[in-house]
Design an enzyme around this catalytic site. Sequence first.
Site, PDB file in Angstrom:
ATOM      1  N   GLY A  51      78.219   0.231  38.372  1.00 12.50           N
ATOM      2  CA  GLY A  51      78.178   0.949  39.509  1.00 12.50           C
ATOM      3  C   GLY A  51      78.475   2.257  39.254  1.00 12.50           C
ATOM      4  O   GLY A  51      78.032   3.522  39.668  1.00 12.50           O
ATOM      5  N   ASP A 107      82.267   3.389  42.055  1.00 14.03           N
ATOM      6  CA  ASP A 107      81.262   4.030  42.900  1.00 14.03           C
ATOM      7  C   ASP A 107      81.656   3.848  44.367  1.00 14.03           C
ATOM      8  O   ASP A 107      81.301   5.021  44.966  1.00 14.03           O
ATOM      9  CB  ASP A 107      79.880   3.381  42.525  1.00 14.03           C
ATOM     10  CG  ASP A 107      79.884   1.891  42.930  1.00 14.03           C
ATOM     11  OD1 ASP A 107      81.052   1.334  42.925  1.00 14.03           O
ATOM     12  OD2 ASP A 107      78.824   1.124  42.446  1.00 14.03           O
ATOM     13  N   ASP A 110      84.946  -0.507  49.302  1.00 14.47           N
ATOM     14  CA  ASP A 110      84.161  -1.280  50.493  1.00 14.47           C
ATOM     15  C   ASP A 110      85.268  -2.166  51.177  1.00 14.47           C
ATOM     16  O   ASP A 110      86.098  -1.935  51.985  1.00 14.47           O
ATOM     17  CB  ASP A 110      82.886  -1.923  49.832  1.00 14.47           C
ATOM     18  CG  ASP A 110      81.997  -2.673  51.099  1.00 14.47           C
ATOM     19  OD1 ASP A 110      82.040  -2.268  51.941  1.00 14.47           O
ATOM     20  OD2 ASP A 110      81.440  -3.740  50.792  1.00 14.47           O
ATOM     21  N   PHE A 159      74.723  -0.401  53.899  1.00 15.32           N
ATOM     22  CA  PHE A 159      74.340  -0.537  52.508  1.00 15.32           C
ATOM     23  C   PHE A 159      73.527   0.364  51.972  1.00 15.32           C
ATOM     24  O   PHE A 159      72.322   0.711  52.099  1.00 15.32           O
ATOM     25  CB  PHE A 159      73.543  -2.024  52.303  1.00 15.32           C
ATOM     26  CG  PHE A 159      73.624  -2.453  50.681  1.00 15.32           C
ATOM     27  CD1 PHE A 159      74.754  -2.992  50.156  1.00 15.32           C
ATOM     28  CD2 PHE A 159      72.506  -2.278  49.989  1.00 15.32           C
ATOM     29  CE1 PHE A 159      74.726  -3.352  48.992  1.00 15.32           C
ATOM     30  CE2 PHE A 159      72.293  -2.562  48.725  1.00 15.32           C
ATOM     31  CZ  PHE A 159      73.425  -3.190  48.215  1.00 15.32           C
ATOM     32  N   ASP A 166      73.185  -0.109  43.249  1.00 11.11           N
ATOM     33  CA  ASP A 166      71.941  -1.045  43.047  1.00 11.11           C
ATOM     34  C   ASP A 166      71.940  -1.931  44.321  1.00 11.11           C
ATOM     35  O   ASP A 166      72.623  -2.429  44.924  1.00 11.11           O
ATOM     36  CB  ASP A 166      72.034  -1.912  41.878  1.00 11.11           C
ATOM     37  CG  ASP A 166      72.863  -3.043  41.896  1.00 11.11           C
ATOM     38  OD1 ASP A 166      74.140  -2.770  42.322  1.00 11.11           O
ATOM     39  OD2 ASP A 166      72.369  -4.060  41.590  1.00 11.11           O
ATOM     40  N   ARG A 172      69.534   2.236  40.682  1.00  9.97           N
ATOM     41  CA  ARG A 172      70.361   2.930  40.319  1.00  9.97           C
ATOM     42  C   ARG A 172      70.269   4.435  39.706  1.00  9.97           C
ATOM     43  O   ARG A 172      70.954   5.436  39.900  1.00  9.97           O
ATOM     44  CB  ARG A 172      70.967   2.225  39.106  1.00  9.97           C
ATOM     45  CG  ARG A 172      71.960   0.849  39.412  1.00  9.97           C
ATOM     46  CD  ARG A 172      72.673   0.519  38.032  1.00  9.97           C
ATOM     47  NE  ARG A 172      72.778  -1.001  38.034  1.00  9.97           N
ATOM     48  CZ  ARG A 172      73.964  -1.502  38.826  1.00  9.97           C
ATOM     49  NH1 ARG A 172      74.601  -0.703  39.531  1.00  9.97           N
ATOM     50  NH2 ARG A 172      74.165  -2.773  38.919  1.00  9.97           N
TER      51      ARG A 172
HETATM   52  P1  5GP Z   1      84.511  -4.194  47.234  1.00  6.86           P
HETATM   53  O1  5GP Z   1      85.035  -5.193  46.481  1.00  6.86           O
HETATM   54  O2  5GP Z   1      85.317  -3.063  47.647  1.00  6.86           O
HETATM   55  O3  5GP Z   1      83.938  -5.046  48.608  1.00  6.86           O
HETATM   56  O4  5GP Z   1      83.420  -3.859  46.627  1.00  6.86           O
HETATM   57  C1  5GP Z   1      83.350  -2.973  45.644  1.00  6.86           C
HETATM   58  C2  5GP Z   1      81.878  -3.065  44.776  1.00  6.86           C
HETATM   59  O5  5GP Z   1      80.794  -3.692  45.783  1.00  6.86           O
HETATM   60  C3  5GP Z   1      81.509  -1.875  44.542  1.00  6.86           C
HETATM   61  O6  5GP Z   1      81.632  -1.336  43.086  1.00  6.86           O
HETATM   62  C4  5GP Z   1      79.884  -1.825  44.556  1.00  6.86           C
HETATM   63  O7  5GP Z   1      79.340  -2.590  43.486  1.00  6.86           O
HETATM   64  C5  5GP Z   1      79.564  -3.093  45.704  1.00  6.86           C
HETATM   65  N1  5GP Z   1      79.185  -2.218  46.922  1.00  6.86           N
HETATM   66  C6  5GP Z   1      80.029  -2.300  48.032  1.00  6.86           C
HETATM   67  N2  5GP Z   1      79.244  -1.614  49.010  1.00  6.86           N
HETATM   68  C7  5GP Z   1      78.070  -1.483  48.355  1.00  6.86           C
HETATM   69  C8  5GP Z   1      76.817  -0.651  48.996  1.00  6.86           C
HETATM   70  O8  5GP Z   1      76.859  -0.159  50.012  1.00  6.86           O
HETATM   71  N3  5GP Z   1      75.831  -0.859  48.235  1.00  6.86           N
HETATM   72  C9  5GP Z   1      75.718  -1.148  46.859  1.00  6.86           C
HETATM   73  N4  5GP Z   1      74.761  -0.810  46.173  1.00  6.86           N
HETATM   74  N5  5GP Z   1      76.944  -1.646  46.324  1.00  6.86           N
HETATM   75  C10 5GP Z   1      78.055  -1.805  47.196  1.00  6.86           C
HETATM   76 MG    MG Z   2      80.674  -1.905  41.515  1.00  9.84          MG
END
Ligand code: 5GP
Ligand code: MG
Length: 188
Positions: A51, A107, A110, A159, A166, A172
């Site tokens: 990402g 990237d 979340d 999202f 992606d 991407r």
């Molecule tokens: P977390 O562990 O904070 O929930 O998520 C981090 C990872 O989830 C990010 O590095 C990314 O790869 C993926 N992710 C979280 N939200 C999104 C989103 O809105 N779109 C995409 N494509 N990936 C996301």
């Molecule tokens: Mg990621």
Amino acid sequence: MPSPRRTRAYPELERVLIAESAIRRRVRSLGREIMTAYGDEPITVIAIINGAILFTADLLREIDNPVRLDCIRISSYRNNTKSSGRPRVIQALTLDIKDRHVLLLDDILDTGRTLSVVSKLIRKKRPASLRVCVLLDKKGRREVPFDADYVGFSIPNKFVVGYGLDFAERYRNLPCIGVLKPERQVLG
Ligand code: 5GP
Ligand code: MG
């Protein structure tokens, strides 16, 4: 003769959230913030791939400090818009980061699970310091407490794809960040 930059429509997107030009401006100012914070210190950048690849490539060119680059690959989202639980390291670091100033790049922040796992793993290796920089932050989605030191943009709970992000490994390469049309959120 150089050809003009093609202008591109995005039929896959419901809407563009952050335009290419806005990303470019923000990445440039993040670079300045980071250089101010680190002074002349060398920085070991760790990018969470895939990402953070585009973000990392652009941000590094805005930083004049001596930089070493390493990547770590984590699996958490599996081919859909939903988290699949605990993030796992599927490709480890290769550089020695003990006593180094580490800047961790991702990237998007979340639920906070990925960066919390990766930060713990980095801290165990005793770096001189650890700072975290993310391009995007969905503040309303946190499941574990986590704050980044540098945030490019705060975005709503949607999202998003593009600029490294992606859906099932696609999109991407979009130069902007946008919300995918619902009919594109199908696998296959
Ligand atoms: P977390 O562990 O904070 O929930 O998520 C981090 C990872 O989830 C990010 O590095 C990314 O790869 C993926 N992710 C979280 N939200 C999104 C989103 O809105 N779109 C995409 N494509 N990936 C996301
Ligand atoms: Mg990621």
